[in-house]
Design an enzyme around this catalytic site. Structure first.
Site, mmCIF file in Angstrom:
data_model
loop_
_atom_site.group_PDB
_atom_site.id
_atom_site.type_symbol
_atom_site.label_atom_id
_atom_site.label_comp_id
_atom_site.label_asym_id
_atom_site.label_seq_id
_atom_site.Cartn_x
_atom_site.Cartn_y
_atom_site.Cartn_z
ATOM 1 N N TYR A 1 -4.655 -1.588 10.007
ATOM 2 C CA TYR A 1 -5.454 -1.463 8.794
ATOM 3 C C TYR A 1 -6.329 -0.218 8.926
ATOM 4 C CZ TYR A 1 -4.235 -5.969 6.722
ATOM 5 O OH TYR A 1 -3.563 -7.011 6.146
ATOM 6 N N ASN B 1 -13.798 5.182 5.830
ATOM 7 C CA ASN B 1 -13.944 4.140 6.855
ATOM 8 C C ASN B 1 -13.008 4.339 8.036
ATOM 9 O OD1 ASN B 1 -15.955 2.820 5.409
ATOM 10 N ND2 ASN B 1 -14.496 1.547 4.289
ATOM 11 N N ASN C 1 -9.374 0.527 8.223
ATOM 12 C CA ASN C 1 -10.744 0.430 8.744
ATOM 13 C C ASN C 1 -10.809 0.237 10.258
ATOM 14 O OD1 ASN C 1 -11.347 0.614 6.068
ATOM 15 N ND2 ASN C 1 -12.225 -1.422 5.863
ATOM 16 N N TYR D 1 0.814 -1.224 0.000
ATOM 17 C CA TYR D 1 0.000 0.000 0.000
ATOM 18 C C TYR D 1 0.845 1.272 0.000
ATOM 19 C CZ TYR D 1 -3.739 -3.224 1.283
ATOM 20 O OH TYR D 1 -4.639 -4.255 1.296
ATOM 21 N N HIS E 1 -4.625 6.343 -0.712
ATOM 22 C CA HIS E 1 -5.223 6.078 0.598
ATOM 23 C C HIS E 1 -4.210 6.216 1.725
ATOM 24 C CE1 HIS E 1 -8.974 5.082 2.353
ATOM 25 N NE2 HIS E 1 -8.776 3.806 2.612
#
Length: 206
Positions: free
Chosen positions: A68, A116, A70, A19, A24
């Site tokens: 993570y 989120n 979320n 990532y 993001h």
């Protein structure tokens, strides 16, 4: 007793290598840039990578959750409790698809919208009254492709001309937030990008 001169700066993202550099993960990028500016390095700690820096009499704890995106609220709640820092002295940095790439907006509170990570923080902290810095990543995707878009990367031209300068500005906003306060920081930095056809005011003409 809560420490009024201590601030926790949370940069949201996903910790896995795959990532790195994605839209993001812009919160990670901003906090990493600030760590470099303050000449501090991260350690692996509870739910996060953590670094501690000092600036003009303020202590800044830089936190990149490893839970993570979320589940970001787990790290935020833990470090707020652990450091005894009030929600008004935290700043959450996250990507925002509703802002143009590189556009920056600081707010004292607000809903999580479709993010989120923000929504999980609101859920676990128990309210939405905490400062956040929204970093625009744009909205250039077809319906149904939002996840692919935010997990994609900026092209090299956009990165160099728009995103990297905005990351530098974001670090300035964070330092201003910790020293001058949120209201003055918003007044100074939350300037809308002018459209080409904006009418000039009498003041502008002088």
């Amino acid at each position: 007793m809560e420490n009024s001169k201590k601030y926790i700066i949370f940069g949201l993202g996903n910790a896995e290598d795959e990532y790195a550099g994605t839209r993001h993960n812009i919160g990670f990028e901003v906090v990493s840039a600030l760590a470099k500016k303050l000449s501090v390095t991260f350690r692996t700690d509870r739910y996060a990578y953590v670094a501690e820096g000092h600036y003009k009499g303020r202590t800044l704890l830089l936190v990149m959750p490893t839970t993570y995106m979320n589940l970001s609220g787990k790290a935020v709640r833990y470090w707020m409790d652990h450091e005894k820092v009030d929600s008004s002295n935290i700043l959450v940095i996250c990507d925002d698809i509703d802002l143009q790439p590189g556009q920056l907006r600081m707010r004292a509170k607000g809903s999580g919208g479709t993010h989120n990570g923000l929504n999980n923080i609101i859920e676990l902290v128990g309210h939405s009254n905490f400062p956040r810095l929204r970093f625009g990543v744009g909205h250039d995707f077809a319906q149904g492709y939002q996840i692919d878009y935010v997990l994609g990367r900026f092209d090299s031209k956009e990165l160099k001309e728009t995103i990297e300068p905005a990351i530098e500005t974001a670090t300035q906003m964070i330092l201003s937030f910790a020293t001058a306060g949120i209201q003055l920081t918003m007044n100074q930095f939350n300037t809308a990008k002018k459209k080409p056809n904006d009418e000039k005011t009498a003041t502008d003409e002088k």
